[in-house]
Write an enzyme that holds these catalytic residues in place. Structure first.
Site, PDB file in Angstrom:
ATOM      1  N   ARG A   1      29.442 -83.894  -2.355  1.00 50.24           N
ATOM      2  CA  ARG A   1      29.621 -82.481  -2.039  1.00 50.24           C
ATOM      3  C   ARG A   1      30.693 -82.321  -0.969  1.00 50.24           C
ATOM      4  NH1 ARG A   1      27.648 -80.457  -6.520  1.00 50.24           N
ATOM      5  NH2 ARG A   1      25.445 -80.950  -6.826  1.00 50.24           N
TER       6      ARG A   1
ATOM      7  N   HIS B   1      34.218 -80.208  -9.925  1.00 50.08           N
ATOM      8  CA  HIS B   1      32.811 -80.619 -10.071  1.00 50.08           C
ATOM      9  C   HIS B   1      32.533 -81.072 -11.514  1.00 50.08           C
ATOM     10  CE1 HIS B   1      28.277 -79.611  -9.328  1.00 50.08           C
ATOM     11  NE2 HIS B   1      28.542 -80.901  -9.186  1.00 50.08           N
TER      12      HIS B   1
ATOM     13  N   GLU C   1      37.147 -68.986  -0.405  1.00 50.65           N
ATOM     14  CA  GLU C   1      37.370 -67.877   0.516  1.00 50.65           C
ATOM     15  C   GLU C   1      37.510 -68.339   1.960  1.00 50.65           C
ATOM     16  OE1 GLU C   1      37.838 -64.834  -0.663  1.00 50.65           O
ATOM     17  OE2 GLU C   1      37.528 -65.680  -2.662  1.00 50.65           O
TER      18      GLU C   1
END
Length: 338
Positions: free
Chosen positions: A246, A296, A276
């Site tokens: 991650r 991913h 963002e």
């Protein structure tokens, strides 16, 4: 293996399905048990997920949605299980909230281990040989001997995390390329050290000893930003960072500094920071040529997807019928960090 008969209270219940690349034929056992399968385009916002979960008895989570406490509360009257495709559920399902609502959460351990490990090794090779920088070049274009890449056998690889994925990566690197491999894990694995011929090092020592540092732990409160400025600051100059776990396990500010100072020559991510966020924008703007980012996809092979979906379908059937499943996570399971 066929599903056990669905409980009478689930007859006609809805199973919400999100994600792409799912072979819908694999969900037919749910149809045969009187459950209505409802696939939805993904990803859904929190509000959309909360609305869609109302009335559902099960949620097969194969997308990028965040099953937050608010989304789960909206379905508390009927929802009995969230079956997550993959192992890294921590950033996608609020398991603590699910526990409070008596909603089982399952995952699919082992189903995608080969896919993730193979993808990670492929990206190690890509980054080590500098392949992304050379795509489309009609001639090598070396400016000096110092630009020539190294063979993998000449490199030292450090792996943070020695769970199933970390172990498989070590097996491939050792058996296939003769790479020197070390690892760090909260729990030391002497049996793996003996079997594979790898060595254990504390985290900072591992960073200092690794030409290529691989991140392979789940994202939890304990592991978030564990690869920080101290860890990156110990890496050899020009080292490669490979994170197919991650993104938030690597502190973005520390990564920026490492790239800026040349401590990190290339960073590999499967999934990136929130688009963002200001830090993500700065990394892409200033180091686009030294970032190798995919969306991913490490676990998304046809074979791994079939294994994960079959396992999730079985888990849904077990929870709806018997109230539990061997792949449940949360308060009744041990910590996934290895």
């Amino acid at each position: 293996m066929p599903l056990p008969p669905a409980g009478a209270d689930c007859e006609g219940g809805t199973v919400l399905v999100t994600g792409t690349g799912i072979d819908m034929a694999l969900l037919e056992p749910l149809d045969r048990q009187g459950l209505k399968v409802r696939p939805l385009a993904s990803p859904l916002t929190e509000d959309q997920l909360a609305r869609e979960l109302v009335g559902a008895v099960a949620y097969l989570h194969g997308g990028e949605e965040r099953a937050t406490a608010r989304a789960l509360r909206a379905a508390r009257e009927t929802l009995r299980v969230v079956a997550f495709l993959g192992v890294g559920y921590e950033n996608f399902v609020d398991v603590a909230a699910a526990d409070r609502l008596d909603i089982a959460v399952t995952n699919t351990p082992g189903a995608a281990t080969d896919a993730v490990a193979t993808f990670t090794v492929a990206q190690i090779i890509n980054a080590n040989l500098g392949i992304p920088r050379r795509l489309g070049d009609p001639v090598p274009g070396w400016h000096g001997a110092e630009e020539l890449p190294h063979e993998l056998a000449a490199r030292s690889v450090g792996i943070i995390g020695m769970g199933a994925n970390g172990r498989r990566i070590a097996e491939i690197l050792r058996g296939g390329f003769g790479v020197r491999v070390s690892y760090f894990s909260r729990t030391r694995r002497p049996e793996i050290e003996r079997e594979l011929g790898i060595s254990y090092l504390p985290l900072l020592d591992l960073a200092a000893a690794s030409d290529i540092l691989v991140v392979m732990v789940p994202e939890t409160g304990e592991t978030r930003s564990m690869v920080d400025s101290t860890v990156i600051g110990r890496m050899p100059e020009g080292a490669i960072l490979v994170n197919t776990a991650r993104p938030n396990i690597v502190c973005p500010g520390a990564l920026y500094a490492g790239l800026e100072k040349g401590r990190v020559s290339m960073a590999v991510f499967d999934g990136f920071y929130d688009p963002e966020s200001e830090e993500a924008g700065e990394l892409r703007r200033d180091f686009a040529g030294r970032l190798l980012i995919t969306g991913h996809i490490a676990s998304h092979t046809a074979e791994a997807m079939r294994r994960m979906v079959r396992q999730a379908v079985k888990s849904i059937g077990n929870v709806l019928t018997y109230g539990s499943d061997e792949h449940e996570v949360g308060s009744r399971s041990a910590s996934p960090f290895r």
